[in-house]
Write a protein that holds these residues in place. Structure first.
Motif, PDB file in Angstrom:
ATOM      1  N   LEU A 125      13.281  10.506  12.819  1.00 52.54           N
ATOM      2  CA  LEU A 125      12.861  10.676  11.428  1.00 52.54           C
ATOM      3  C   LEU A 125      14.080  10.696  10.518  1.00 52.54           C
ATOM      4  O   LEU A 125      15.076  11.369  10.812  1.00 52.54           O
ATOM      5  CB  LEU A 125      12.099  11.991  11.233  1.00 52.54           C
ATOM      6  CG  LEU A 125      10.692  12.103  11.821  1.00 52.54           C
ATOM      7  CD1 LEU A 125      10.201  13.545  11.705  1.00 52.54           C
ATOM      8  CD2 LEU A 125       9.732  11.166  11.113  1.00 52.54           C
ATOM      9  N   GLU A 126      14.000   9.969   9.435  1.00 55.23           N
ATOM     10  CA  GLU A 126      15.005  10.012   8.375  1.00 55.23           C
ATOM     11  C   GLU A 126      14.237  10.342   7.094  1.00 55.23           C
ATOM     12  O   GLU A 126      13.427   9.544   6.633  1.00 55.23           O
ATOM     13  CB  GLU A 126      15.708   8.670   8.243  1.00 55.23           C
ATOM     14  CG  GLU A 126      16.734   8.607   7.116  1.00 55.23           C
ATOM     15  CD  GLU A 126      17.367   7.231   6.993  1.00 55.23           C
ATOM     16  OE1 GLU A 126      17.892   6.928   5.901  1.00 55.23           O
ATOM     17  OE2 GLU A 126      17.338   6.458   7.974  1.00 55.23           O
ATOM     18  N   ILE A 127      14.484  11.535   6.531  1.00 55.12           N
ATOM     19  CA  ILE A 127      13.639  12.019   5.441  1.00 55.12           C
ATOM     20  C   ILE A 127      14.462  12.372   4.214  1.00 55.12           C
ATOM     21  O   ILE A 127      15.438  13.122   4.302  1.00 55.12           O
ATOM     22  CB  ILE A 127      12.830  13.268   5.866  1.00 55.12           C
ATOM     23  CG1 ILE A 127      12.028  12.986   7.144  1.00 55.12           C
ATOM     24  CG2 ILE A 127      11.901  13.712   4.745  1.00 55.12           C
ATOM     25  CD1 ILE A 127      11.349  14.210   7.717  1.00 55.12           C
ATOM     26  N   GLU A 128      14.040  11.842   3.099  1.00 56.81           N
ATOM     27  CA  GLU A 128      14.584  12.265   1.810  1.00 56.81           C
ATOM     28  C   GLU A 128      13.598  13.278   1.244  1.00 56.81           C
ATOM     29  O   GLU A 128      12.588  12.916   0.657  1.00 56.81           O
ATOM     30  CB  GLU A 128      14.727  11.057   0.885  1.00 56.81           C
ATOM     31  CG  GLU A 128      15.486  11.335  -0.397  1.00 56.81           C
ATOM     32  CD  GLU A 128      15.730  10.055  -1.187  1.00 56.81           C
ATOM     33  OE1 GLU A 128      16.609   9.269  -0.784  1.00 56.81           O
ATOM     34  OE2 GLU A 128      15.019   9.831  -2.174  1.00 56.81           O
ATOM     35  N   TRP A 129      13.888  14.580   1.466  1.00 52.43           N
ATOM     36  CA  TRP A 129      12.995  15.627   0.985  1.00 52.43           C
ATOM     37  C   TRP A 129      13.070  15.666  -0.541  1.00 52.43           C
ATOM     38  O   TRP A 129      14.114  15.961  -1.107  1.00 52.43           O
ATOM     39  CB  TRP A 129      13.378  16.982   1.563  1.00 52.43           C
ATOM     40  CG  TRP A 129      13.235  17.121   3.043  1.00 52.43           C
ATOM     41  CD1 TRP A 129      14.236  17.138   3.966  1.00 52.43           C
ATOM     42  CD2 TRP A 129      12.017  17.281   3.778  1.00 52.43           C
ATOM     43  NE1 TRP A 129      13.720  17.295   5.229  1.00 52.43           N
ATOM     44  CE2 TRP A 129      12.362  17.383   5.147  1.00 52.43           C
ATOM     45  CE3 TRP A 129      10.664  17.351   3.416  1.00 52.43           C
ATOM     46  CZ2 TRP A 129      11.404  17.557   6.152  1.00 52.43           C
ATOM     47  CZ3 TRP A 129       9.712  17.512   4.421  1.00 52.43           C
ATOM     48  CH2 TRP A 129      10.087  17.614   5.764  1.00 52.43           C
ATOM     49  N   THR A 130      11.977  15.358  -1.188  1.00 48.41           N
ATOM     50  CA  THR A 130      11.941  15.331  -2.652  1.00 48.41           C
ATOM     51  C   THR A 130      11.388  16.653  -3.149  1.00 48.41           C
ATOM     52  O   THR A 130      10.406  17.162  -2.621  1.00 48.41           O
ATOM     53  CB  THR A 130      11.056  14.176  -3.155  1.00 48.41           C
ATOM     54  OG1 THR A 130      11.446  12.983  -2.473  1.00 48.41           O
ATOM     55  CG2 THR A 130      11.227  13.964  -4.647  1.00 48.41           C
ATOM     56  N   HIS A 131      12.000  17.198  -4.189  1.00 50.55           N
ATOM     57  CA  HIS A 131      11.619  18.521  -4.674  1.00 50.55           C
ATOM     58  C   HIS A 131      10.676  18.422  -5.867  1.00 50.55           C
ATOM     59  O   HIS A 131      11.114  18.309  -7.012  1.00 50.55           O
ATOM     60  CB  HIS A 131      12.861  19.324  -5.077  1.00 50.55           C
ATOM     61  CG  HIS A 131      13.731  19.675  -3.915  1.00 50.55           C
ATOM     62  ND1 HIS A 131      13.649  20.874  -3.265  1.00 50.55           N
ATOM     63  CD2 HIS A 131      14.677  18.973  -3.261  1.00 50.55           C
ATOM     64  CE1 HIS A 131      14.522  20.907  -2.274  1.00 50.55           C
ATOM     65  NE2 HIS A 131      15.158  19.757  -2.255  1.00 50.55           N
ATOM     66  N   VAL A 133       0.845  -1.193   0.000  1.00 51.87           N
ATOM     67  CA  VAL A 133       0.000   0.000   0.000  1.00 51.87           C
ATOM     68  C   VAL A 133       0.881   1.244   0.000  1.00 51.87           C
ATOM     69  O   VAL A 133       2.068   1.183   0.355  1.00 51.87           O
ATOM     70  CB  VAL A 133      -0.951   0.040   1.212  1.00 51.87           C
ATOM     71  CG1 VAL A 133      -1.898  -1.154   1.213  1.00 51.87           C
ATOM     72  CG2 VAL A 133      -0.164   0.103   2.510  1.00 51.87           C
ATOM     73  N   ALA A 134       0.285   2.374  -0.366  1.00 57.84           N
ATOM     74  CA  ALA A 134       0.983   3.655  -0.340  1.00 57.84           C
ATOM     75  C   ALA A 134       0.671   4.377   0.959  1.00 57.84           C
ATOM     76  O   ALA A 134      -0.497   4.492   1.350  1.00 57.84           O
ATOM     77  CB  ALA A 134       0.555   4.510  -1.530  1.00 57.84           C
ATOM     78  N   ALA A 135       1.698   4.839   1.647  1.00 59.40           N
ATOM     79  CA  ALA A 135       1.487   5.673   2.830  1.00 59.40           C
ATOM     80  C   ALA A 135       0.978   7.027   2.355  1.00 59.40           C
ATOM     81  O   ALA A 135       1.630   7.711   1.570  1.00 59.40           O
ATOM     82  CB  ALA A 135       2.798   5.826   3.599  1.00 59.40           C
ATOM     83  N   TRP A 136      -0.207   7.422   2.837  1.00 59.15           N
ATOM     84  CA  TRP A 136      -0.829   8.639   2.324  1.00 59.15           C
ATOM     85  C   TRP A 136      -1.652   9.284   3.427  1.00 59.15           C
ATOM     86  O   TRP A 136      -1.538   8.934   4.602  1.00 59.15           O
ATOM     87  CB  TRP A 136      -1.648   8.290   1.081  1.00 59.15           C
ATOM     88  CG  TRP A 136      -2.228   9.436   0.323  1.00 59.15           C
ATOM     89  CD1 TRP A 136      -3.521   9.568  -0.110  1.00 59.15           C
ATOM     90  CD2 TRP A 136      -1.558  10.620  -0.123  1.00 59.15           C
ATOM     91  NE1 TRP A 136      -3.693  10.746  -0.783  1.00 59.15           N
ATOM     92  CE2 TRP A 136      -2.503  11.427  -0.805  1.00 59.15           C
ATOM     93  CE3 TRP A 136      -0.263  11.102   0.013  1.00 59.15           C
ATOM     94  CZ2 TRP A 136      -2.190  12.672  -1.343  1.00 59.15           C
ATOM     95  CZ3 TRP A 136       0.070  12.348  -0.538  1.00 59.15           C
ATOM     96  CH2 TRP A 136      -0.885  13.108  -1.203  1.00 59.15           C
ATOM     97  N   GLU A 155       5.946  13.156   1.049  1.00 59.23           N
ATOM     98  CA  GLU A 155       6.307  13.328   2.457  1.00 59.23           C
ATOM     99  C   GLU A 155       5.724  14.609   3.052  1.00 59.23           C
ATOM    100  O   GLU A 155       5.391  14.657   4.241  1.00 59.23           O
ATOM    101  CB  GLU A 155       7.836  13.312   2.644  1.00 59.23           C
ATOM    102  CG  GLU A 155       8.596  14.481   2.061  1.00 59.23           C
ATOM    103  CD  GLU A 155       8.904  14.308   0.576  1.00 59.23           C
ATOM    104  OE1 GLU A 155       9.522  15.221   0.002  1.00 59.23           O
ATOM    105  OE2 GLU A 155       8.530  13.273  -0.004  1.00 59.23           O
ATOM    106  N   ILE A 156       5.577  15.648   2.241  1.00 56.71           N
ATOM    107  CA  ILE A 156       5.048  16.918   2.750  1.00 56.71           C
ATOM    108  C   ILE A 156       3.630  16.734   3.277  1.00 56.71           C
ATOM    109  O   ILE A 156       3.320  17.070   4.425  1.00 56.71           O
ATOM    110  CB  ILE A 156       5.071  17.999   1.653  1.00 56.71           C
ATOM    111  CG1 ILE A 156       6.505  18.460   1.383  1.00 56.71           C
ATOM    112  CG2 ILE A 156       4.209  19.198   2.061  1.00 56.71           C
ATOM    113  CD1 ILE A 156       7.106  19.310   2.465  1.00 56.71           C
ATOM    114  N   GLU A 157       2.738  16.175   2.435  1.00 58.75           N
ATOM    115  CA  GLU A 157       1.351  16.000   2.853  1.00 58.75           C
ATOM    116  C   GLU A 157       1.221  15.058   4.044  1.00 58.75           C
ATOM    117  O   GLU A 157       0.447  15.313   4.974  1.00 58.75           O
ATOM    118  CB  GLU A 157       0.513  15.473   1.684  1.00 58.75           C
ATOM    119  CG  GLU A 157       0.191  16.497   0.617  1.00 58.75           C
ATOM    120  CD  GLU A 157       1.281  16.628  -0.431  1.00 58.75           C
ATOM    121  OE1 GLU A 157       1.045  17.279  -1.456  1.00 58.75           O
ATOM    122  OE2 GLU A 157       2.384  16.059  -0.229  1.00 58.75           O
ATOM    123  N   VAL A 158       1.976  13.964   4.028  1.00 60.33           N
ATOM    124  CA  VAL A 158       1.887  12.994   5.119  1.00 60.33           C
ATOM    125  C   VAL A 158       2.362  13.608   6.431  1.00 60.33           C
ATOM    126  O   VAL A 158       1.714  13.471   7.476  1.00 60.33           O
ATOM    127  CB  VAL A 158       2.701  11.729   4.786  1.00 60.33           C
ATOM    128  CG1 VAL A 158       2.766  10.801   5.995  1.00 60.33           C
ATOM    129  CG2 VAL A 158       2.087  10.997   3.594  1.00 60.33           C
TER     130      VAL A 158
END
Length: 272
Positions: free
Chosen positions: A185-191, A108-111, A166-169
């Motif tokens: 938290l380990e985050i790959e901020w995607t642009h 599933v997609a985390a959303w 990741e922003i919306e979640v």
């Protein structure tokens, strides 16, 4: 083991779940009354949650670099979320796990809601939530799932590599305070192509601070791979404590501040 109870909607009248962080977080008084010598490690379960687990390589990295923390914290449960069918089966494949470690992978997609979401599937490469796509996959209200399944005494480490979602979640996790149940938290901020992205990311990082989380450093994943290839420890991995790294594979690390008993014990130890 965590269970996904339902992937379709939540009742409108569902009772709100309390998720307050440890009540004593800023309360020194209990620890000044002969409780100061109690152990500060109250965690009985370590959860590593991999959002966008791809082919499982990040799970392998985590097991390699954090074996000591896993042993010291308690039993480890690995939970992966991967909607891409190719990556799902790769991530689900059997791995050599430490004793008392379990792994579960959900397709599933985390959303931000439990239903279906449009998803761009690209043969396991850069697959992502894409509202223009005609492909639909199951989605999970991730913050609600956190609230329903975790408690303050659990140690929760979440890795985000979900290609722009990741922003919306994370915004929803701030809004419903499920972020208070997260320790790392380990985050790959995607642009994504949006002029609104950077202000929203900065706002989220400010909210991390309000939830008691500190920014630690950035790591280029190429440096992680080099260290693992050379059989080096996590301490040997190059870490940028500033804001200089700017590659698509940069991971930002955030951690909750030390609990009050730990701080007081360290202070007493220094005095001695």
């Amino acid at each position: 083991m965590m269970l996904i109870r339902s992937l379709v909607g939540n009742p409108a009248d569902e009772q709100e779940i309390s998720n307050s962080r440890k009540a004593y977080y800023y309360d020194y008084e209990p620890y000044l009354k002969k409780k100061i010598n109690q152990t500060s490690n109250t965690f009985h379960q370590f959860y590593y949650i991999d959002l966008g687990c791809s082919d499982g390589r990040d799970i392998e990295r985590f097991l390699y670099f954090h074996s000591k923390e896993i042993l010291n914290t308690g039993n480890l449960s690995i939970i992966g979320f991967e909607p891409d069918p190719i990556n799902y089966f790769a991530c689900k494949a059997e791995q050599n796990l430490p004793i008392s470690t379990t792994k579960t992978v959900y397709n599933v997609a985390a959303w931000i809601k439990s239903d279906e979401v449009s998803y761009a599937v690209k043969m396991g490469q850069k697959s992502r939530i894409d509202h223009s796509s005609t492909t639909r996959v199951l989605s999970l209200d991730f913050s609600r799932w956190i609230l329903e399944n975790f408690k303050p005494e659990h140690y929760v480490y979440i890795k985000f590599t979900i290609e722009g979602a990741e922003i919306e979640v994370l915004e929803k996790m701030v809004a419903d305070r499920s972020l208070a149940l997260v320790d790392y938290l380990e985050i790959e901020w995607t642009h994504p192509v949006s002029s609104q992205y950077e202000p929203r990311r900065i706002s989220l990082e400010c909210m991390f601070d309000n939830f008691g989380m500190d920014y630690l450093y950035m790591i280029d994943m190429a440096d992680m791979d080099i260290a693992q290839t050379n059989n080096e420890t996590y301490e040997a991995v190059r870490k940028d404590t500033g804001w200089k790294l700017n590659t698509s594979l940069t991971r930002f690390h955030y951690r909750t501040r030390k609990e009050v008993p730990t701080l007081l014990n360290e202070r007493l130890h220094r005095r001695k």
